[in-house]
Each structure stands twice: as C-alpha cells, then as structure tokens.
Design an enzyme around this catalytic site. Sequence first.
Site, short mmCIF file in Angstrom:
data_model
loop_
_atom_site.label_atom_id
_atom_site.label_comp_id
_atom_site.label_asym_id
_atom_site.label_seq_id
_atom_site.Cartn_x
_atom_site.Cartn_y
_atom_site.Cartn_z
CG ASP A 120 -1.86 -0.68 0.98
OD1 ASP A 120 -1.90 -2.26 0.14
OD2 ASP A 120 -2.62 -1.36 2.57
CE1 TYR B 250 -2.82 2.41 -7.22
CE2 TYR B 250 -3.44 3.95 -5.25
CZ TYR B 250 -3.55 2.95 -6.10
OH TYR B 250 -4.41 3.46 -7.18
CG ASP B 251 -0.38 4.71 -0.11
OD1 ASP B 251 -1.98 4.62 -1.06
OD2 ASP B 251 -0.52 4.43 0.98
CB SER C 285 -11.10 7.38 -2.09
OG SER C 285 -11.71 7.87 -3.66
CD GLU D 112 -14.91 7.45 12.41
OE1 GLU D 112 -15.15 6.31 12.02
OE2 GLU D 112 -15.97 8.50 12.18
CE LYS E 289 -7.73 5.59 4.22
NZ LYS E 289 -8.69 4.57 3.47
NE ARG F 186 -14.01 2.17 -3.13
CZ ARG F 186 -13.04 3.04 -2.33
NH1 ARG F 186 -13.12 4.25 -1.45
NH2 ARG F 186 -11.82 2.54 -2.78
CB CYS G 96 10.79 -31.36 0.31
SG CYS G 96 9.74 -33.64 1.21
CB CYS H 61 8.36 -34.83 3.65
SG CYS H 61 9.16 -33.69 4.59
#
Length: 666
Positions: free
Chosen positions: A34, A37-38, A83, A116, A118, A139, A425, A430
């Site tokens: 993130d 991307y930001d 957004s 708050e 996020k 959304r 393997c 195993c």
Amino acid sequence: MKEAEAKRRIEELRAITAYHAKKYYDDDSPEISDFEYDMLMNELKNLERQFPNFISENSLTQKVGGTVKEGFEKVEHEIPLQSLQDIFNFDELINFDERMKEYASQYGLQLKYVVETKIDGLSVALEYKNGEFVRGATRGNGIIGEDVTQNLKTIYNIPKKLKEPINITVRGEVFISTRDFEKLNEEREILGEPLFANARNAAAGSLRQLDNTIAAKRPLNIYIFNVQKCTSIQFSSHYESLVYLEKIGFNVNPIKVPCNNIEDAIEEIKKIGEQREKLSFGIDGAVIKVDNLELREKIGTTFKTPRWAIAYKYPPEKKETILKDIICQVGRTGAITPMAILEPIRVAGSTISKTTLHNEDFIKEKGLKIGDTVVIQKAGDVIPEVVEVVKTKRTGLEKEFKMPDVCPVCGGPAIREQGEAARRCIGIECKAVQLRSIAHFASKEGMDITGLGISIVEQLIEKGLISNIADLYTLKVEDIASLKKNGQKFASNLIEAIEKSKNNDLAKLINAFGIRHTGNKTSKLLAKKYKTMNKLMKASYEELSLIEDIGPVIAESIYKFFQQEQTKDLVKKLKESGVNMKSIEENIDNRFLGKTFVLTGALEKYTREEAQNLIEKYGGKTSSTVSKKTSYVLAGQDAGSKLIKAQNLGVTIITEDEFNEMIRGE
C-alpha cells in the site's frame, strides 16, 4: 522539471497506477505494498498540481478505483461512496485544519473533529427499509457498485433487523481480523491453495464471490463508520450519529474519538499509531472528519473526495540490524523457504528476530550474504521484511548462501521446477508436509472421507495415532472416540467413511495424492488411460508427455512422484489395506448436454458447488448470468434479481424438487 518530461512521467505514472489499482480493487491480488502505491499516487498528484494542463478525467486522481465484476447486478449509489485524500505528515494536516477554520468562520459554525481508525477492508453500503436489511453493495467506482446482498447476509454481525423501524443507508468496511486471516492462510497452505496477499484482499475476494457459500465459510466481519442517508432522523453531528447506530444494533468502528481541535486530533493519531499493532484488525491509517454535519454540507465535496475529511497514512518504520544466519524451513506444501535470523531489533513497536526471505531469487536480487547489515521494515505494519543491504558496512567476512538440493527434514529430493520461484520437497511422507498431505488426501477433492477435516487430522497426529496417509486405514473406533466428548457415534461414522473410501475410483486416489500440477481433470485422464495404479507407476516420462492435455511439465511432475521410494511404499501399504487400485468404468450419461443452468438463491439439499458438479457430470454447464441462451434457472430461497430477469426473458425456472426429478430421470 520541463513540461515534456513532466508529461512523459505523468503518462507513465497513470499506466502504472491503473495497473496496480486493477490488481488491488478488481483482482484482489496486489503486487506492491500500500505504501509503494500511495507514493506513486502522491507523485502523480503533485505533478498534476504543478502542470494542471495535463490533468485528465482518465487519471486515477480524478476517480475512485474499482469496477463492477461481471456476474453481479449493478447498484447505483444514491449517495456516492467516495474515497479520501491521503496525507503523509502533520504539516499537511495543519493545512487541512486551516482550510476547515476558514469554512467554519465563513458560515459561523463550530469546528470540531472526530478521529477514527481507517480500517483496511472493502467498503460497502447497507440499505434498510422499516428497519429491515434489503440491499448491500460494494463501493465499485463510487457511483456504481455490485449487489452483494446475499454474501453480506452471511456476515453474522450485520443486523438483518434493526431495533427501530427506520429507513437508513449506512457505510461500513468489511474486513477479516488479523488472527482469523492468519488461520485462514494456514488452512489454505495445508490444502495447497494459493495464500492471500493480505487481510484486505482476502475480505474483498470473499465478498465478491458469485457463490455466497464461499463468503459464508470465510470469517468476515464489518464495522460501520458513516450514515449515508437517513429519512427518519436528522443528526447534527457525526459522532452523535455513530452513537445512535450502535444503539440500534450496528457494529460500529470501536475507535472513534471526538476532538475539540487539531492539536487533540494529532495526539489521537499518534496514540493510534503507537497502539496499532495491538489492534485485532488491520488499519491503513487514521481518518480525521469534521464533526458538524451542517458544516460538512456547506464545505461540500469534489467529484472523488469529500473536502471535510482526510486520511493520515502512517509511514513504515525502518531500522538497521545484522543478518546473523539464513536457515531453511519446510512448509506444509513442501516449499523450502529461507528464513533470515536477525540480531533482535525493535521495529514499529515489536521485536523482530527473524523474517522470511521468500526464495533464492529474492536473496540474489537483494544481494544478501550472511553477516550483512540489512534494513528492516514492517510491510503493512504486520510482516517484517528485508528492504536492502547496507553494502558500505561490509567487512569482507560475509558468506554466500546456497539453497539445499535435498529436503532438510526428510532428505528427499528438493527440486525447483521451470517457472517456479520456490524449491520444494516432493516426498509425500515427509514429516513437514504430513498434515497437508493427509488433509488433502481426506478432502472432498481427494478420497472424500466425511468428517476427517483439518482439525481432526491435527488431533490424530498430535496423539500419535497417525503419521502418514496409510495409517488412516489402521484406525479403530476407540482411537477416534477419545477425540470428542461422547465421540462414539462420531468415531463409528468416521471409520465407516474411511472404509467406504477404499472403494473409490482410481481417479480419486490419484487426485488424493496431491501431485504437483495434477488436479481432478488430469487424474481422470490418467485413470482412463492406464486403468490400474500398477500400469500408471510404470509409465515413462516420454509416454506421459504425449498424453493430450498433459505436456512436459505435468508429465515430469507425475513421473518423478511415482519414482520416489516414499510413493512406492505408500501405494504398497494402501494396497495391503484394501484400497481400490483400479479404474471403475462409469456409464456415460449426457442428459444435460447442450443445456446451461444458472443457480440463484439458497438451496436446501445441495451446496452451490454440489449442484454445479451434478450438472457437469451429466454434460451440462453453469453460468453466473441469465440470458436468452439460458436453459434453466434453478431458484432456491431468497432468489433475487436473476429470478426476475429469467421471468422477463421467459427462461424456464425450476425448483430444487424439479431439479431432483431431473437428476433421478423422472
């Protein structure tokens, strides 16, 4: 920067961000963090601010990421699901406050804030009429979302009926808790399924499934954080509305703090930052909102974001430490993963002493050597990762690392197939992969041993009752009865299911082995061609690679699997236990050939997957959308828009009872 250079970079950033937004919003499989991307989006915003003549409506800075997935009904949001604008330092937050003060002074209204968390999940709108939950939507692009009502109904803390009969639309965030996410990925690893990249994408991928039984199996949760529309009650403040939502039955974001000024808000953001690792759910920042709803209305919004709210993104913390050693661990799928053993260092509130190095390519790409000074950061505030080597601090005593050619647990061959990043393997006995092997063997896709789920397999292994697949066929009722309170009946049923599995077709046995690249379809091909396990085990690589739809990669995987001593030993034991080793010829019944079914609503006697398997068994196919070409719509309880569309198109609608009659041939 010159205009021509700026234009090139803007176009490049738009292409990059569009690609990663699709991976994140639509495919639910991100390839970068993130934070990365930001940073790309922030660079794009700054360039567009500097060169406004290059702003385009196609830029992600001008619209919400995400599209409507094919197969879902579209929902137009009466109030757009916007957004938030992101900021990365407190200076930007002070600037935001200055703008809000100007608005408050202009309109003579009081300015207070609510801070708050996020929540890192998938945003949805829930619509209630007379207190009854009637519709829920994602959304999407902010204007048009996906109708996921049936999936949302599977989330236990979404109230189906409110404590008051009001008309209201609220917005919330669907998420999976950190603990549940870890458990979900553990189970997927055991069954050899692809792991989810993060909790956000696990939640989004679960909610955006066309089959609501998948959503029902996932540990989805939700927090409500906003009233979108309410015709029954008028609120004066955002905080007041959240308190009311809790009162009438909603699961509201637990961290919502009223603040008298921006200084209080900054202190609260710092406090959340210090405590975020202790939260039971993932966050990707803190949100600061104007509390006064009348002032919000006056301030207004842009097309993409509200002007009265902003999101503060926490920067990842980085620290230097010493890479003391690299050891290899064998995962439950057989993947051999190099692990960094670090000089313990405190990063983002917790002490880090080891972390994954993913695979040998990652080590080469970073140029890592044992003894290096490395930079560590926490990705997504959860997973520690090695960012880079501080090469200027090398002493010349550092050592190269080489991946092992044999499994460090069982000594079996450790191979890296062409196109694969991991070395594995391939030994079926195993100890490192025994839980995964046994659980897959017993699963519905394998030998279909009803009642033998992962938790029971774990208990059987822990008690020393089984250590490999063949041991399942030596179990007795008294062994299993001790696993559960009053477990005699459960034990009897499980022993009966184990005995019944001995009669399965050869194709199911082949699939139950969990051979790499070999699924249900390939297993059926092999059973049909070779008829017996003995003939299949003698097949050469060249012979296998000539089979249609198999090819060299799958052929090599099958050949190597059956050449192992561990495999030969297992087959011998299963044969001695009475497990069928031959193909059972089935009568071909194509009663549904050329017919297309659409399933809608909840079925009583079948899961969605079971009904689809029956249709395909008899030559038919299923689709997620209703059209004129649809032959039948199988309608269960609470059938929605697909049923209405079928009625409008004149498509034949059948009940579950009518479907059963078709299966019985009546």
